[in-house]
Design a protein around this motif. Structure first.
Motif, PDB file in Angstrom:
ATOM      1  N   LYS A  34       0.837  -1.213   0.000  1.00 27.95           N
ATOM      2  CA  LYS A  34       0.000   0.000   0.000  1.00 27.95           C
ATOM      3  C   LYS A  34       0.866   1.255   0.000  1.00 27.95           C
ATOM      4  CE  LYS A  34      -4.137  -2.099   1.865  1.00 27.95           C
ATOM      5  NZ  LYS A  34      -4.796  -2.555   3.088  1.00 27.95           N
ATOM      6  N   GLU A  35       1.950   1.227   0.776  1.00 31.20           N
ATOM      7  CA  GLU A  35       2.880   2.370   0.811  1.00 31.20           C
ATOM      8  C   GLU A  35       3.468   2.650  -0.569  1.00 31.20           C
ATOM      9  OE1 GLU A  35       6.376   2.105   3.470  1.00 31.20           O
ATOM     10  OE2 GLU A  35       4.898   1.581   5.009  1.00 31.20           O
ATOM     11  N   MET A  36       3.709   1.568  -1.307  1.00 29.68           N
ATOM     12  CA  MET A  36       4.387   1.672  -2.602  1.00 29.68           C
ATOM     13  C   MET A  36       3.384   1.681  -3.771  1.00 29.68           C
ATOM     14  SD  MET A  36       7.740   1.488  -1.932  1.00 29.68           S
ATOM     15  CE  MET A  36       8.658   0.720  -3.260  1.00 29.68           C
ATOM     16  N   GLU A  37       2.143   1.974  -3.466  1.00 26.68           N
ATOM     17  CA  GLU A  37       1.074   1.859  -4.461  1.00 26.68           C
ATOM     18  C   GLU A  37       1.375   2.639  -5.741  1.00 26.68           C
ATOM     19  OE1 GLU A  37      -2.647   2.772  -2.644  1.00 26.68           O
ATOM     20  OE2 GLU A  37      -3.785   2.145  -4.430  1.00 26.68           O
ATOM     21  N   LYS A  38       2.034   3.810  -5.582  1.00 27.52           N
ATOM     22  CA  LYS A  38       2.259   4.659  -6.756  1.00 27.52           C
ATOM     23  C   LYS A  38       3.201   3.998  -7.782  1.00 27.52           C
ATOM     24  CE  LYS A  38       6.135   7.398  -5.072  1.00 27.52           C
ATOM     25  NZ  LYS A  38       6.791   8.679  -5.011  1.00 27.52           N
ATOM     26  N   TYR A  39       3.919   2.958  -7.377  1.00 24.48           N
ATOM     27  CA  TYR A  39       4.777   2.254  -8.338  1.00 24.48           C
ATOM     28  C   TYR A  39       3.959   1.375  -9.281  1.00 24.48           C
ATOM     29  CZ  TYR A  39       9.013   3.824  -6.048  1.00 24.48           C
ATOM     30  OH  TYR A  39      10.020   4.613  -5.567  1.00 24.48           O
ATOM     31  N   ASN A  40       2.711   1.109  -8.884  1.00 18.14           N
ATOM     32  CA  ASN A  40       1.802   0.301  -9.698  1.00 18.14           C
ATOM     33  C   ASN A  40       2.391  -1.074 -10.049  1.00 18.14           C
ATOM     34  OD1 ASN A  40      -0.708  -0.012 -10.928  1.00 18.14           O
ATOM     35  ND2 ASN A  40       0.067   0.574 -12.944  1.00 18.14           N
ATOM     36  N   VAL A 137       1.355   1.916 -16.222  1.00 19.90           N
ATOM     37  CA  VAL A 137       2.789   1.600 -16.243  1.00 19.90           C
ATOM     38  C   VAL A 137       3.272   1.271 -14.832  1.00 19.90           C
ATOM     39  CG1 VAL A 137       5.066   2.617 -16.743  1.00 19.90           C
ATOM     40  CG2 VAL A 137       3.094   3.233 -18.141  1.00 19.90           C
ATOM     41  N   THR A 138       4.195   0.309 -14.730  1.00 17.49           N
ATOM     42  CA  THR A 138       4.879   0.076 -13.454  1.00 17.49           C
ATOM     43  C   THR A 138       6.182   0.871 -13.464  1.00 17.49           C
ATOM     44  OG1 THR A 138       3.925  -2.127 -13.186  1.00 17.49           O
ATOM     45  CG2 THR A 138       5.980  -1.694 -12.009  1.00 17.49           C
ATOM     46  N   HIS A 139       6.512   1.449 -12.310  1.00 16.20           N
ATOM     47  CA  HIS A 139       7.720   2.272 -12.216  1.00 16.20           C
ATOM     48  C   HIS A 139       8.883   1.479 -11.644  1.00 16.20           C
ATOM     49  CE1 HIS A 139       5.565   6.129 -12.970  1.00 16.20           C
ATOM     50  NE2 HIS A 139       4.552   5.349 -12.625  1.00 16.20           N
ATOM     51  N   ASN A 140      10.072   1.808 -12.120  1.00 19.29           N
ATOM     52  CA  ASN A 140      11.289   1.150 -11.645  1.00 19.29           C
ATOM     53  C   ASN A 140      11.478   1.370 -10.142  1.00 19.29           C
ATOM     54  OD1 ASN A 140      14.382   1.100 -11.135  1.00 19.29           O
ATOM     55  ND2 ASN A 140      14.156   0.125 -13.122  1.00 19.29           N
ATOM     56  N   ALA A 141      11.954   0.341  -9.452  1.00 14.32           N
ATOM     57  CA  ALA A 141      12.110   0.417  -7.991  1.00 14.32           C
ATOM     58  C   ALA A 141      13.248   1.352  -7.583  1.00 14.32           C
ATOM     59  CB  ALA A 141      12.368  -0.987  -7.430  1.00 14.32           C
ATOM     60  N   VAL A 159       9.638  -7.290  -5.566  1.00  9.91           N
ATOM     61  CA  VAL A 159      10.762  -7.790  -4.752  1.00  9.91           C
ATOM     62  C   VAL A 159      11.786  -6.666  -4.505  1.00  9.91           C
ATOM     63  CG1 VAL A 159      12.747  -9.372  -4.710  1.00  9.91           C
ATOM     64  CG2 VAL A 159      10.508 -10.208  -5.408  1.00  9.91           C
ATOM     65  N   ALA A 160      12.175  -5.980  -5.576  1.00 11.61           N
ATOM     66  CA  ALA A 160      13.202  -4.933  -5.441  1.00 11.61           C
ATOM     67  C   ALA A 160      12.709  -3.789  -4.542  1.00 11.61           C
ATOM     68  CB  ALA A 160      13.584  -4.400  -6.815  1.00 11.61           C
ATOM     69  N   GLY A 161      11.414  -3.513  -4.578  1.00 12.48           N
ATOM     70  CA  GLY A 161      10.845  -2.433  -3.776  1.00 12.48           C
ATOM     71  C   GLY A 161      10.418  -2.875  -2.388  1.00 12.48           C
ATOM     72  N   GLY A 162      10.724  -4.107  -2.021  1.00 12.99           N
ATOM     73  CA  GLY A 162      10.443  -4.582  -0.663  1.00 12.99           C
ATOM     74  C   GLY A 162       8.981  -4.849  -0.358  1.00 12.99           C
ATOM     75  N   MET A 163       8.221  -5.274  -1.376  1.00 10.13           N
ATOM     76  CA  MET A 163       6.801  -5.578  -1.159  1.00 10.13           C
ATOM     77  C   MET A 163       6.548  -7.068  -0.911  1.00 10.13           C
ATOM     78  SD  MET A 163       5.208  -3.035  -4.025  1.00 10.13           S
ATOM     79  CE  MET A 163       6.644  -2.375  -4.854  1.00 10.13           C
ATOM     80  N   CYS A 164       7.566  -7.877  -1.110  1.00 12.79           N
ATOM     81  CA  CYS A 164       7.509  -9.317  -0.819  1.00 12.79           C
ATOM     82  C   CYS A 164       8.935  -9.869  -0.935  1.00 12.79           C
ATOM     83  CB  CYS A 164       6.588 -10.059  -1.798  1.00 12.79           C
ATOM     84  SG  CYS A 164       7.069  -9.908  -3.515  1.00 12.79           S
ATOM     85  N   PRO A 165       9.208 -10.995  -0.266  1.00 13.25           N
ATOM     86  CA  PRO A 165      10.561 -11.550  -0.384  1.00 13.25           C
ATOM     87  C   PRO A 165      10.731 -12.473  -1.589  1.00 13.25           C
ATOM     88  CG  PRO A 165       9.347 -12.674   1.351  1.00 13.25           C
ATOM     89  CD  PRO A 165       8.412 -11.655   0.777  1.00 13.25           C
TER      90      PRO A 165
END
Lengths: 476, 96
Positions: A34-40, A137-141, A159-165
C-alpha cells in the motif's frame, strides 16, 4: 523490524523459529504494497491473505514444516490462482476469474506460501517495459521515472521495492531476467520443461517458463526447488529428478570452464553494460574458473528468430479469445463475426495486435517457408553451436541487458523495444537455464545484471557460479 | 525484403479478426515493415545443412487417455460473457 531488508531464507528461518508469525509478515508486506502503491507494481492485494496467514500460523503450531511456510509471495498476473482474477494485464480478461490453480500455485500453497497479490505485466507478457499493461505503467524500484522492465515488471519491482521476499514471473524471451537486472535483483529462466506451465496463460508455448525472482542467488535456488518438477497436466514438464540446488551451491568454482562468446565480446564494446560484464569475467578468473572464448556465429539471429517463432505461437494461443468463452464481449457486436472482431479489436492493446498480425503473416501460405520454417532451422543451427560449446564448457557468461532502465515513454519504436532482449532471448531459443544477478551500475547509478547460462537441466551449476560471483561482489 | 502494402495488412487483419481505422493502418504498415526488416535477417543464414531435430527431449511419456473429473460445466461458463441453459450464448445465426 524492517523485514524487507532480509533475504527469503532469513524470513523462512524467522517463521520456523517462531520469531515472527505468518500473520505479522503478511500484514507487514500488505502495508508495504500500500505504501508503494504509486509504483503500480501490484494490481490486487488478495483480501483473504491475512486470514490464510492466520490459518497457516495454526498449521505451523501443529508441526507443519513446508519450505515456504507462512511466506508472503506475489505472482505475475498470468498465473492462475483459483477464485482470483487473472487478467494478463489485458482489458480482454479484465473480469476473468481463475477456475483452477496453476501447478506452480499448487506447489507454492503446498509449501505453505501465502499468495498476497498479483503483479502488473505487459499485456499477455508481450513487452520489455510493463508500459503495455492495460492497467498502467509500473515504475522502476530504483528510479521512479524509469521503466520497470518487462514483461514481469510488477513482479520484479515487488521484490526490489520490498513488497515481498519472493515473486513469480514468466520468461518467454527475457521477461524474468531483464526486469530483474534493471531493478537490481536475481531471477532465473529454468530449462524448458523444468517447471510446469499448467495454468499459466500461454503466449509462446515452446519458449516460456515460470521463474522465481528474489534478492539473492541462494533465495532463488531455494524457491526453484519448490517450483520445479513434473506435473501430470503438462506433458512438456520433465520427470527428471530435481537435484538439490542448495546442496552444492557453495562448492568452489575453480576449474569450471566458462565460455564467453566472441560475438558478444564485440557487441558489448561501448555499451553501458561493458564494464560490469568485464568485471564479472575477472571475478570468475580470480575464483579459478577458466574463461574460454568460443564462437556462436549466428548469435545475433536469436532476436529475429524469436520474432518469428514467438508471434507464430502467440497468434495461435490468442485465437481462443473470441468474445464468447472468456470474459469480454464487445457491446457493439451484432452478429457472431462481429463478436470475434470487435471483442478482439476493443480488448487487445497495440503490441498484442502487432504480434498477432506478425504471427499470421509468418504462418500464411507463401511466407511459411521463408519465415517460420527458416526460423526453426536457424533455431536448430543455434542449438547445434550451443551443443559444441557445452561439450567443452560448463556455462556461458552474457550481459543481461545493453544498458540500465530507460525513461518511461522513451522507446516508441517497436524494434528498439525488441532489442532490449538482445542478450536474453538466446536462452529461450536454446531452452537452457539462464540466471541474472546484479553485476554493477551504470554511470546514472542504475542496476545492471549479468547472466550465466548452463546446460539443459543443469540449474545446479548455474546457481553455483552465480552464488560465487555474488559472494565476491559482496566482499568488494 | 518483403514490401508490405495496406491491402496486405488489411488481409492479415481479417485473418486475425482485428479491425484498424485508416489512420492507425498507416502507422501499422510502417511499424510492420521495420519489424519485417529486422526478422528478415534470418534469410541471410545458411541453413542448408541443418537437420531439424525434435523440439522436446524427455517428453515421450503420454498419460493414459482416461475420462476424469475436470472443472464443471458451471465453472467453465462462469467466465463466459453470456450463457444460457449450460451453453455459451451467441446471437442467432440461422434464419427462422
Amino acid at each position: 523490524m524492517e523485514y524487507n531488508t532480509l533475504s527469503l531464507l532469513e524470513h523462512v528461518d524467522l517463521v520456523k523459529t517462531g520469531k515472527v508469525t505468518s500473520e505479522e509478515l503478511t500484514k507487514y508486506y500488505i502495508s508495504k504494497c500500500k505504501e508503494m502503491e504509486k509504483y503500480n507494481a501490484v494490481l490486487e492485494i488478495f483480501d483473504d491473505a491475512t486470514s490464510n496467514a492466520k490459518a497457516m500460523d495454526e498449521k505451523i503450531k501443529n508441526g507443519f514444516k513446508g519450505a515456504l511456510a507462512g511466506i508472503p509471495v506475489i505472482i505475475k498476473d498470468n498465473i492462475l490462482y483459483k477464485g482470483k482474477k487473472c487478467t494478463c494485464s489485458s482489458k480482454f480478461l479484465e473480469n476473468y476469474v481463475a477456475q483452477y490453480n496453476a501447478t506452480v500455485v499448487e506447489k507454492l500453497l503446498d509449501a505453505g506460501a501465502i499468495i498476497i497479490g498479483r503483479a502488473n505485466m505487459d499485456e499477455f507478457a508481450m513487452g520489455s517495459s510493463t508500459e503495455n499493461s492495460a492497467f498502467g505503467v509500473t515504475h522502476n524500484a530504483v528510479n521512479f521515472d524509469c521503466v520497470a522492465g518487462g514483461s514481469s515488471g510488477g513482479s520484479a519491482v515487488a521484490v526490489a521495492g520490498g513488497m515481498c521476499p519472493l515473486s513469480l514471473g514468466t520468461d518467454t524471451g527475457g521477461s524474468v531476467r531483464q526486469p530483474c537486472a534493471i531493478n537490481g535483483i536475481v531471477g532465473i529462466k529454468p530449462t524448458y520443461g523444468r517447471v510446469s506451465r499448467y495454468g499459466v496463460i500461454a503466449f509462446a508455448s515452446s519458449l516460456e517458463q515460470v521463474g522465481p525472482m528474489t534478492k539473492t542467488v541462494k533465495d532463488n535456488a531455494y524457491a526453484l526447488q519448490v517450483l520445479a518438477g513434473h506435473s501430470k497436466f503438462d506433458e512438456t514438464s520433465s520427470n527428471r529428478e530435481v537435484p538439490s540446488y542448495i546442496e552444492e551451491i557453495e562448492k568452489p568454482i575453480a576449474g569450471l570452464k566458462i565460455c564467453v562468446l566472441k560475438e558478444v565480446e564485440e557487441a558489448v564494446k561501448g555499451l553501458d553494460t561493458e564494464k560490469s560484464y568485464r568485471n564479472t569475467k575477472q571475478i570468475l578468473s580470480s575464483l579459478g574458473a577458466e574463461i574460454v572464448e568460443m564462437s556462436m556465429p549466428d548469435f545475433s539471429l536469436s532476436l529475429p528468430c524469436y520474432y518469428v517463432i514467438a508471434p507464430a505461437e502467440a497468434t495461435s494461443n490468442l485465437g481462443r479469445f473470441d468474445g464468447i468463452k472468456y470474459s469480454r464481449r464487445s457491446e457493439n457486436a451484432k452478429n457472431v463475426d462481429e463478436i470475434y472482431t470487435k471483442s478482439r479489436t476493443e480488448g487487445f492493446g497495440d503490441e498484442v495486435k502487432r504480434r498477432i498480425m506478425l504471427g499470421n503473416f509468418v504462418l500464411s501460405s507463401g511466407f511459411f517457408d521463408a519465415y517460420y520454417n527458416k526460423a526453426k532451422a536457424v533455431q536448430q543451427k543455434l542449438k547445434d553451436s550451443a551443443k559444441e560449446i557445452f561439450e567443452k564448457c560448463d556455462a556461458i557468461l552474457l550481459p543481461t541487458t545493453a544498458g540500465g532502465a530507460f525513461k518511461i515513454g522513451a522507446k516508441t519504436d517497436p524494434v528498439s523495444m525488441y532489442k532490449e532482449d538482445l542478450f536474453t532471448i538466446i536462452a529461450n531459443i536454446l531452452g537452457v537455464p539462464a540466471i541474472t544477478l546484479p553485476a554493477g551500475k551504470t554511470e546514472d547509478n542504475m542496476p545492471l545484471g549479468v547472466q550465466i547460462l548452463g546446460r539443459e537441466f543443469d540449474e545446479a551449476t548455474v546457481y553455483r557460479i552465480a552464488n560465487a560471483i555474488e559472494g565476491e561482489r559482496r566482499k568488494a | 525484403m518483403e514490401k508490405i502494402d495496406i491491402a496486405e495488412v488489411k488481409r492479415l487483419a481479417s485473418l486475425s479478426a482485428l479491425e484498424f481505422d485508416e489512420k492507425s493502418l498507416e502507422k501499422f504498415v510502417g511499424d510492420f515493415e521495420n519489424i519485417l526488416n529486422m526478422v528478415g535477417e534470418i534469410q541471410k543464414c545458411d541453413t542448408s545443412k541443418v537437420e531439424i531435430k525434435r523440439a522436446c527431449h524427455d517428453f515421450d511419456e503420454l498419460r493414459d487417455d482416461e475420462a476424469k473429473e475436470g472443472i464443471s460445466q458451471e465453472e467453465v461458463l462462469l467466465n463466459s460473457p453470456k450463457s444460457r441453459k449450460g451453453c455459451f450464448a451467441v446471437p442467432q445465426m440461422l434464419e427462422e
